[in-house]
Design an enzyme around this catalytic site. Structure first.
Site, PDB file in Angstrom:
ATOM      1  N   GLY A  98      -7.892 -15.031   9.024  1.00  0.00           N
ATOM      2  CA  GLY A  98      -7.393 -14.695   7.687  1.00  0.00           C
ATOM      3  C   GLY A  98      -6.499 -13.462   7.694  1.00  0.00           C
ATOM      4  N   PRO A 122       1.721  -1.026   4.278  1.00  0.00           N
ATOM      5  CA  PRO A 122       0.619  -2.017   4.299  1.00  0.00           C
ATOM      6  C   PRO A 122      -0.458  -1.687   5.332  1.00  0.00           C
ATOM      7  CG  PRO A 122       2.758  -3.116   4.335  1.00  0.00           C
ATOM      8  CD  PRO A 122       3.039  -1.660   4.487  1.00  0.00           C
ATOM      9  N   ASN A 123      -0.036  -1.335   6.570  1.00  0.00           N
ATOM     10  CA  ASN A 123      -1.026  -1.155   7.637  1.00  0.00           C
ATOM     11  C   ASN A 123      -1.672   0.228   7.625  1.00  0.00           C
ATOM     12  OD1 ASN A 123       1.102  -3.251   8.785  1.00  0.00           O
ATOM     13  ND2 ASN A 123      -0.860  -3.634   9.789  1.00  0.00           N
ATOM     14  N   SER A 131     -10.025  -3.794   9.143  1.00  0.00           N
ATOM     15  CA  SER A 131      -9.403  -4.841   9.947  1.00  0.00           C
ATOM     16  C   SER A 131      -9.579  -6.130   9.143  1.00  0.00           C
ATOM     17  CB  SER A 131     -10.123  -4.945  11.291  1.00  0.00           C
ATOM     18  OG  SER A 131      -9.828  -6.179  11.912  1.00  0.00           O
ATOM     19  N   ASN A 133     -10.839  -8.444  10.338  1.00  0.00           N
ATOM     20  CA  ASN A 133     -12.116  -8.953  10.863  1.00  0.00           C
ATOM     21  C   ASN A 133     -13.324  -8.527  10.036  1.00  0.00           C
ATOM     22  OD1 ASN A 133     -10.352  -9.833  12.740  1.00  0.00           O
ATOM     23  ND2 ASN A 133     -11.172  -8.679  14.467  1.00  0.00           N
ATOM     24  N   THR A 179     -39.250 -47.959  -9.696  1.00  0.00           N
ATOM     25  CA  THR A 179     -39.210 -47.511  -8.303  1.00  0.00           C
ATOM     26  C   THR A 179     -38.515 -48.636  -7.531  1.00  0.00           C
ATOM     27  OG1 THR A 179     -41.391 -48.466  -7.876  1.00  0.00           O
ATOM     28  CG2 THR A 179     -41.349 -46.146  -8.498  1.00  0.00           C
ATOM     29  N   HIS A 180     -37.728 -48.308  -6.539  1.00  0.00           N
ATOM     30  CA  HIS A 180     -36.871 -49.300  -5.844  1.00  0.00           C
ATOM     31  C   HIS A 180     -35.936 -49.997  -6.830  1.00  0.00           C
ATOM     32  CE1 HIS A 180     -39.678 -49.265  -2.282  1.00  0.00           C
ATOM     33  NE2 HIS A 180     -40.526 -48.945  -3.257  1.00  0.00           N
ATOM     34  N   SER A 310     -10.913 -48.901 -20.324  1.00  0.00           N
ATOM     35  CA  SER A 310     -10.150 -49.869 -19.537  1.00  0.00           C
ATOM     36  C   SER A 310      -8.718 -49.981 -20.030  1.00  0.00           C
ATOM     37  CB  SER A 310     -10.846 -51.232 -19.648  1.00  0.00           C
ATOM     38  OG  SER A 310     -10.016 -52.238 -19.128  1.00  0.00           O
ATOM     39  N   LYS A 316     -13.772 -51.503 -24.119  1.00  0.00           N
ATOM     40  CA  LYS A 316     -14.724 -51.100 -23.068  1.00  0.00           C
ATOM     41  C   LYS A 316     -14.785 -49.571 -22.994  1.00  0.00           C
ATOM     42  CE  LYS A 316     -15.962 -52.669 -18.434  1.00  0.00           C
ATOM     43  NZ  LYS A 316     -16.175 -51.449 -17.704  1.00  0.00           N
ATOM     44  N   VAL A 317     -16.008 -49.058 -22.900  1.00  0.00           N
ATOM     45  CA  VAL A 317     -16.200 -47.612 -22.769  1.00  0.00           C
ATOM     46  C   VAL A 317     -17.034 -47.364 -21.518  1.00  0.00           C
ATOM     47  CG1 VAL A 317     -17.165 -45.542 -23.826  1.00  0.00           C
ATOM     48  CG2 VAL A 317     -16.080 -47.269 -25.265  1.00  0.00           C
ATOM     49  N   ASN A 318     -16.585 -46.443 -20.692  1.00  0.00           N
ATOM     50  CA  ASN A 318     -17.247 -46.214 -19.398  1.00  0.00           C
ATOM     51  C   ASN A 318     -17.915 -44.838 -19.331  1.00  0.00           C
ATOM     52  OD1 ASN A 318     -16.419 -48.738 -18.509  1.00  0.00           O
ATOM     53  ND2 ASN A 318     -14.469 -47.946 -17.757  1.00  0.00           N
ATOM     54  N   GLU A 323     -19.433 -40.250 -13.841  1.00  0.00           N
ATOM     55  CA  GLU A 323     -18.577 -40.639 -12.704  1.00  0.00           C
ATOM     56  C   GLU A 323     -17.831 -39.435 -12.140  1.00  0.00           C
ATOM     57  OE1 GLU A 323     -16.119 -43.892 -14.020  1.00  0.00           O
ATOM     58  OE2 GLU A 323     -17.827 -45.276 -14.072  1.00  0.00           O
TER      59      GLU A 323
HETATM   60  O1  LIG Z   1      -6.150  -8.718  11.789  1.00  0.00           O
HETATM   61  C1  LIG Z   1      -6.945  -7.984  12.347  1.00  0.00           C
HETATM   62  O2  LIG Z   1      -7.262  -6.887  11.827  1.00  0.00           O
HETATM   63  C2  LIG Z   1      -7.550  -8.358  13.666  1.00  0.00           C
HETATM   64  C3  LIG Z   1      -7.257  -9.748  14.134  1.00  0.00           C
HETATM   65  O3  LIG Z   1      -7.961 -10.718  13.448  1.00  0.00           O
HETATM   66  C4  LIG Z   1      -7.659  -9.905  15.586  1.00  0.00           C
HETATM   67  O4  LIG Z   1      -8.823  -9.708  15.909  1.00  0.00           O
HETATM   68  O5  LIG Z   1      -6.803 -10.236  16.400  1.00  0.00           O
END
Ligand SMILES: O=C(O)C[C@H](O)C(=O)O
Length: 458
Positions: A98, A122-123, A131, A133, A179-180, A310, A316-318, A323
């Site tokens: 992910g 972002p990082n 992570s 993970n 039953t059955h 239908s 007809k009513v179902n 379902e």
């Molecule tokens: O995306 C990450 O932070 C790690 C990645 O999933 C990895 O283990 O290679």
């Protein structure tokens, strides 16, 4: 389409000018045109909640300056409103960790946060101390726990109380048991509906139990579970922040190595959803059998007419709601099979089928939540009982002779049942001829309502 150039560690590429995401998201869009189903918004929102909590924890513990921290939090809150959902287009069938979705959220939050006049990356800033993970397994637990708490559980409680309400209204109705699928001893309708209620009550108990494991989080484990790059106390503070955000009680799991490399809690919840699907399927099937007819079927109840049944057969009513419910139940059972396979896909320190688990689990919860409400409000609350149709077969039911076992023995009773059935006569008339029991005794012994109480007929 107008584009702009974005960069990541692999180089440059074009992204749509309007996109809030950056290069890594665009690479994933290009790499995974598989199902054209994006990750569910409930999952994206869970990741945004984690980023919000992480920004707060990083401000306290990890040296994130308050301008960036506040900007990231503001951005995460904006994402939680749902107004940027279209900026999370990555397919479910993507990298097994992910990472693409984690980076998609990191990029969108960085863009929004940077609009506050601070440089947010972002990082380094949004993903600080995290992570994919640990973020993605945490988001699986978080999103599923919220969906169960806010949608599924209230819907199941509503379905159960609707069933209980109808059961108490219908406690005077005695009908032929089966039953059955074959005629058996009588029971009351509150007993029949009471079984559904009990099944649901126990399904809720099982889901509640699974929630305990779901509330243990991976966050803080970072790359392989050691917690590398996360400050001391980060896991606890993030869990605390998420608890405050949601009203649920989250804690760090006792082993991050287990959290990252397994999906046992998700497999458990999915299994309980499969059990619930079996309950829903049983209720749906009972309803459609009871509703069958109106002339040549059982005709015990009449479900509310919701739409013409239908395209060719006028009038007809179902039983469309049962379902729909049965199909939703079948889908949950199928999704559970994929989650079961995914749950086995932990290779050393990481499970690598996480997006599939997230998507299937949320789909199953949503299917069961919506189905429970539909069954409650458009089938169970509104069906009418066709009491006249119940009475005739009940009086003629040869199986009532079971009540005479004690007085005349099984074989004599079987002969009476056979004759009554072949001649189409009420059992009481044949029994009066074939035994020395008087009419009054037979009426008492064969009273269908009395036979629903259990015990030895006297
Ligand atoms: O995306 C990450 O932070 C790690 C990645 O999933 C990895 O283990 O290679």
């Amino acid at each position: 389409m107008a584009t702009r150039i974005e960069r990541d560690s692999m180089g440059e590429l074009e992204v749509p000018s309007e996109a809030l995401y950056g290069a890594q998201t665009q690479r994933a869009i290009n790499n995974f045109p598989v199902s054209h189903s994006p990750m569910p918004s409930a999952f994206i929102h869970a990741v945004a909640r984690i980023k919000l909590a992480a920004a707060r924890a990083n401000q306290t513990l990890g040296g994130l300056d308050s301008a960036r921290g506040e900007a990231i939090q503001k951005a995460a809150r904006e994402v939680l409103t749902g107004k940027h959902d279209q900026h999370f287009p990555i397919d479910v069938f993507q990298t097994g960790s992910g990472t693409s979705t984690n980076m998609n959220v990191n990029e969108v939050l960085a863009t929004l946060a940077s609009r506050e006049g601070v440089e947010v990356t972002p990082n380094d800033h949004v993903n600080m101390g995290q992570s994919s993970n640990d973020v993605i397994p945490t988001a699986i637990h978080l999103s599923a726990a919220i969906a169960v708490h806010e949608s599924l559980r209230p819907a199941l409680v509503h379905l159960r109380s609707t069933i209980d309400q109808r059961a108490s209204e219908l406690s005077h109705v005695v009908k032929t048991g089966r039953t059955h699928l074959m005629d058996a001893m009588p029971l009351r309708m509150d007993q029949e509906l009471g079984a559904w209620s009990s099944q649901l009550g126990q399904a809720i108990e099982r889901i509640d139990s699974a929630m305990k494991r779901l509330c243990r989080l991976a966050q803080g484990g970072t790359a392989v579970g050691t917690g590398i790059n996360a400050p001391i106390g980060f896991a606890e503070q993030v869990a605390q922040e998420l608890s405050e955000q949601t009203g649920l009680m989250f804690t760090p799991n006792d082993s991050f190595f287990a959290s990252l490399s397994s999906q046992d809690a998700a497999v458990e919840l999915s299994g309980q959803l499969k059990g619930l699907a079996c309950v829903i399927m049983k209720i749906a099937n009972d309803l459609r059998w009871m509703n069958s007819g109106p002339l040549a079927g059982l005709g015990e109840i009449e479900l509310e007419a919701l739409q013409p049944g239908s395209s060719i057969m006028p009038g007809k009513v179902n039983p469309v709601i049962p379902e729909s419910a049965a199909q939703a139940a079948a889908q949950v059972i199928g999704l559970d099979s994929a989650i079961t396979v995914a749950g086995q896909s932990g290779n050393f320190q990481l499970n690598v089928m996480l997006p599939l688990v997230a998507s299937n689990l949320l789909t199953s919860i949503s299917l069961m939540s919506n189905t429970a409400r539909l069954l409650a409000d458009r089938a169970i609350a509104t069906f009418k009982v066709r009491e006249d149709n119940l009475k005739g077969p009940l009086a003629r039911n040869p199986i009532l002779v079971t009540a005479l076992n004690g007085a005349i023995g099984y074989n004599a009773a079987a002969a009476i049942a056979k004759e009554a059935y072949q001649a189409g006569r009420p059992i009481i008339d044949v029994a009066e001829e074939k035994t020395n029991l008087d009419r009054e005794t037979l009426e008492r012994l064969l009273d269908p309502a009395a036979l629903t109480q259990g015990g030895i007929p006297e």
